[in-house]
Design a protein around this motif. Structure first.
Motif, PDB file in Angstrom:
ATOM      1  N   PRO A  22      -6.662  -2.809  17.388  1.00 45.27           N
ATOM      2  CA  PRO A  22      -6.600  -2.802  18.855  1.00 45.27           C
ATOM      3  C   PRO A  22      -5.489  -3.692  19.427  1.00 45.27           C
ATOM      4  CG  PRO A  22      -8.872  -2.953  18.145  1.00 45.27           C
ATOM      5  CD  PRO A  22      -8.019  -3.076  16.910  1.00 45.27           C
ATOM      6  N   ASN A  23      -5.136  -4.762  18.707  1.00 46.93           N
ATOM      7  CA  ASN A  23      -4.074  -5.641  19.191  1.00 46.93           C
ATOM      8  C   ASN A  23      -2.678  -5.179  18.771  1.00 46.93           C
ATOM      9  OD1 ASN A  23      -3.975  -6.259  16.488  1.00 46.93           O
ATOM     10  ND2 ASN A  23      -4.335  -8.444  16.732  1.00 46.93           N
ATOM     11  N   GLY A  24      -2.605  -4.031  18.096  1.00 45.39           N
ATOM     12  CA  GLY A  24      -1.315  -3.488  17.679  1.00 45.39           C
ATOM     13  C   GLY A  24      -0.882  -3.908  16.285  1.00 45.39           C
ATOM     14  N   ALA A  25      -1.678  -4.750  15.629  1.00 44.97           N
ATOM     15  CA  ALA A  25      -1.333  -5.194  14.275  1.00 44.97           C
ATOM     16  C   ALA A  25      -1.390  -4.016  13.305  1.00 44.97           C
ATOM     17  CB  ALA A  25      -2.291  -6.288  13.816  1.00 44.97           C
ATOM     18  N   LEU A  26      -0.389  -3.926  12.446  1.00 37.80           N
ATOM     19  CA  LEU A  26      -0.335  -2.867  11.440  1.00 37.80           C
ATOM     20  C   LEU A  26      -1.400  -3.110  10.389  1.00 37.80           C
ATOM     21  CD1 LEU A  26       1.152  -0.390  10.243  1.00 37.80           C
ATOM     22  CD2 LEU A  26       2.669  -2.001   9.074  1.00 37.80           C
ATOM     23  N   LEU A  27      -2.329  -2.183  10.258  1.00 40.52           N
ATOM     24  CA  LEU A  27      -3.408  -2.304   9.283  1.00 40.52           C
ATOM     25  C   LEU A  27      -3.173  -1.468   8.044  1.00 40.52           C
ATOM     26  CD1 LEU A  27      -6.588  -2.189  11.551  1.00 40.52           C
ATOM     27  CD2 LEU A  27      -5.464  -4.188  10.553  1.00 40.52           C
ATOM     28  N   ASP A  28      -2.561  -0.310   8.216  1.00 42.50           N
ATOM     29  CA  ASP A  28      -2.368   0.570   7.067  1.00 42.50           C
ATOM     30  C   ASP A  28      -1.127   1.423   7.285  1.00 42.50           C
ATOM     31  OD1 ASP A  28      -2.950   1.637   4.567  1.00 42.50           O
ATOM     32  OD2 ASP A  28      -4.277   3.178   5.366  1.00 42.50           O
ATOM     33  N   LEU A  29      -0.483   1.740   6.200  1.00 45.29           N
ATOM     34  CA  LEU A  29       0.720   2.566   6.221  1.00 45.29           C
ATOM     35  C   LEU A  29       0.693   3.455   5.000  1.00 45.29           C
ATOM     36  CD1 LEU A  29       3.627   3.279   7.213  1.00 45.29           C
ATOM     37  CD2 LEU A  29       4.411   1.358   5.820  1.00 45.29           C
ATOM     38  N   LYS A  30       0.884   4.738   5.217  1.00 48.03           N
ATOM     39  CA  LYS A  30       0.966   5.678   4.105  1.00 48.03           C
ATOM     40  C   LYS A  30       2.283   6.425   4.228  1.00 48.03           C
ATOM     41  CE  LYS A  30      -3.918   6.398   3.333  1.00 48.03           C
ATOM     42  NZ  LYS A  30      -4.804   5.983   4.363  1.00 48.03           N
ATOM     43  N   ILE A  31       3.045   6.407   3.139  1.00 44.32           N
ATOM     44  CA  ILE A  31       4.299   7.151   3.073  1.00 44.32           C
ATOM     45  C   ILE A  31       4.144   8.123   1.919  1.00 44.32           C
ATOM     46  CG2 ILE A  31       6.788   7.026   2.731  1.00 44.32           C
ATOM     47  CD1 ILE A  31       6.646   4.095   3.719  1.00 44.32           C
ATOM     48  N   GLU A  32       4.111   9.411   2.248  1.00 44.17           N
ATOM     49  CA  GLU A  32       3.894  10.428   1.225  1.00 44.17           C
ATOM     50  C   GLU A  32       4.945  10.300   0.129  1.00 44.17           C
ATOM     51  OE1 GLU A  32       4.086  15.219   0.985  1.00 44.17           O
ATOM     52  OE2 GLU A  32       3.077  14.373   2.734  1.00 44.17           O
ATOM     53  N   GLY A  33       4.462  10.200  -1.091  1.00 51.95           N
ATOM     54  CA  GLY A  33       5.373  10.127  -2.229  1.00 51.95           C
ATOM     55  C   GLY A  33       5.938   8.743  -2.479  1.00 51.95           C
ATOM     56  N   ASN A  34       5.545   7.746  -1.679  1.00 49.94           N
ATOM     57  CA  ASN A  34       6.088   6.408  -1.891  1.00 49.94           C
ATOM     58  C   ASN A  34       5.057   5.342  -1.517  1.00 49.94           C
ATOM     59  OD1 ASN A  34       7.791   4.283  -2.426  1.00 49.94           O
ATOM     60  ND2 ASN A  34       9.557   5.277  -1.491  1.00 49.94           N
ATOM     61  N   ALA A  35       3.939   5.352  -2.217  1.00 47.54           N
ATOM     62  CA  ALA A  35       2.864   4.390  -1.968  1.00 47.54           C
ATOM     63  C   ALA A  35       3.328   2.966  -2.238  1.00 47.54           C
ATOM     64  CB  ALA A  35       1.651   4.732  -2.816  1.00 47.54           C
ATOM     65  N   GLU A  36       4.229   2.797  -3.199  1.00 46.05           N
ATOM     66  CA  GLU A  36       4.712   1.450  -3.536  1.00 46.05           C
ATOM     67  C   GLU A  36       5.471   0.835  -2.357  1.00 46.05           C
ATOM     68  OE1 GLU A  36       7.564  -0.825  -6.773  1.00 46.05           O
ATOM     69  OE2 GLU A  36       6.978   1.247  -7.147  1.00 46.05           O
ATOM     70  N   LEU A  37       6.349   1.610  -1.724  1.00 48.73           N
ATOM     71  CA  LEU A  37       7.084   1.115  -0.559  1.00 48.73           C
ATOM     72  C   LEU A  37       6.123   0.796   0.583  1.00 48.73           C
ATOM     73  CD1 LEU A  37       9.675   0.473   0.978  1.00 48.73           C
ATOM     74  CD2 LEU A  37       9.823   2.909   1.569  1.00 48.73           C
ATOM     75  N   ALA A  38       5.142   1.659   0.812  1.00 45.00           N
ATOM     76  CA  ALA A  38       4.154   1.419   1.867  1.00 45.00           C
ATOM     77  C   ALA A  38       3.407   0.116   1.600  1.00 45.00           C
ATOM     78  CB  ALA A  38       3.181   2.591   1.958  1.00 45.00           C
ATOM     79  N   GLY A  39       3.032  -0.121   0.359  1.00 47.46           N
ATOM     80  CA  GLY A  39       2.342  -1.360  -0.015  1.00 47.46           C
ATOM     81  C   GLY A  39       3.195  -2.593   0.226  1.00 47.46           C
ATOM     82  N   LYS A  40       4.476  -2.502  -0.102  1.00 43.63           N
ATOM     83  CA  LYS A  40       5.378  -3.638   0.130  1.00 43.63           C
ATOM     84  C   LYS A  40       5.525  -3.922   1.625  1.00 43.63           C
ATOM     85  CE  LYS A  40       8.206  -3.135  -4.044  1.00 43.63           C
ATOM     86  NZ  LYS A  40       9.538  -2.818  -4.570  1.00 43.63           N
ATOM     87  N   ILE A  41       5.646  -2.872   2.421  1.00 46.49           N
ATOM     88  CA  ILE A  41       5.778  -3.050   3.870  1.00 46.49           C
ATOM     89  C   ILE A  41       4.508  -3.680   4.436  1.00 46.49           C
ATOM     90  CG2 ILE A  41       5.970  -1.838   6.084  1.00 46.49           C
ATOM     91  CD1 ILE A  41       7.834   0.179   4.607  1.00 46.49           C
ATOM     92  N   LEU A  42       3.336  -3.220   3.988  1.00 48.00           N
ATOM     93  CA  LEU A  42       2.075  -3.791   4.455  1.00 48.00           C
ATOM     94  C   LEU A  42       1.957  -5.260   4.075  1.00 48.00           C
ATOM     95  CD1 LEU A  42      -0.503  -0.942   3.814  1.00 48.00           C
ATOM     96  CD2 LEU A  42       0.079  -1.978   6.006  1.00 48.00           C
ATOM     97  N   ALA A  43       2.329  -5.596   2.840  1.00 49.38           N
ATOM     98  CA  ALA A  43       2.249  -6.991   2.394  1.00 49.38           C
ATOM     99  C   ALA A  43       3.184  -7.877   3.229  1.00 49.38           C
ATOM    100  CB  ALA A  43       2.593  -7.093   0.912  1.00 49.38           C
ATOM    101  N   LEU A  44       4.398  -7.406   3.483  1.00 52.57           N
ATOM    102  CA  LEU A  44       5.335  -8.176   4.303  1.00 52.57           C
ATOM    103  C   LEU A  44       4.828  -8.327   5.740  1.00 52.57           C
ATOM    104  CD1 LEU A  44       8.796  -6.806   3.115  1.00 52.57           C
ATOM    105  CD2 LEU A  44       7.935  -9.138   2.870  1.00 52.57           C
ATOM    106  N   THR A  45       4.245  -7.265   6.260  1.00 46.65           N
ATOM    107  CA  THR A  45       3.707  -7.311   7.619  1.00 46.65           C
ATOM    108  C   THR A  45       2.584  -8.335   7.714  1.00 46.65           C
ATOM    109  OG1 THR A  45       4.298  -5.000   7.977  1.00 46.65           O
ATOM    110  CG2 THR A  45       2.652  -5.930   9.450  1.00 46.65           C
ATOM    111  N   ARG A  46       1.667  -8.327   6.748  1.00 40.17           N
ATOM    112  CA  ARG A  46       0.575  -9.310   6.743  1.00 40.17           C
ATOM    113  C   ARG A  46       1.120 -10.729   6.664  1.00 40.17           C
ATOM    114  NH1 ARG A  46      -2.154  -5.401   3.931  1.00 40.17           N
ATOM    115  NH2 ARG A  46      -1.432  -6.097   1.910  1.00 40.17           N
TER     116      ARG A  46
END
Length: 135
Positions: free
Chosen positions: A52-76
């Motif tokens: 609700p506050n706009g914080a990124l909770l999850d990201l899925k990039i088709e075919g590139n779960a590793e990149l999505a995971g790195k982006i989520l970790a950096l965002t956190r």
């Protein structure tokens, strides 16, 4: 208080308004907790979920779960760093009263990652071709 209202009437009116405010606040809190959202690109190749506050909770990039995971970790990490900076600045403002305040900062936890559905392993021990007796 109106001249025509008795103290008991005023108190009853006040209590009714307070109860209504409490109900409205509870409804707002329930709505706020569920007001995050998930959106996807038209081709569904990228999906983003925010709190609700706009914080990124999850990201899925088709075919590139590793990149999505790195982006989520950096965002956190960046979100936690920003929260720490704000808290430190706030503590400088309140000075010696910082210990009197509840300054516990929490960052929304990411949703549990989806586990890929594993195919059940087939048990071949009962099949005739694999029994010793069939040799």
């Amino acid at each position: 208080m109106s001249n025509s209202m008795t103290p008991d009437q005023w108190l009853a009116d006040f209590e009714a308004k307070t109860a209504e405010l409490q109900r409205n606040a509870a409804a707002f809190r329930r709505n706020l907790e569920s007001s995050g959202t998930t959106v996807s690109t038209e081709d569904k190749s990228v999906t983003v979920t925010v709190a609700p506050n706009g914080a990124l909770l999850d990201l899925k990039i088709e075919g590139n779960a590793e990149l999505a995971g790195k982006i989520l970790a950096l965002t956190r990490s960046a979100r936690e760093g920003a929260a720490t900076n704000v808290l430190n600045d706030f503590r400088q403002v309140v000075g010696s009263h910082a210990g009197d305040l509840d300054t516990d900062v929490s960052v929304p936890a990411p949703p549990a990652p989806e586990k890929p559905k594993a195919k059940p392993e087939e048990d071949y021990s009962e099949k005739t071709v694999y029994n010793k007796e069939s040799w």
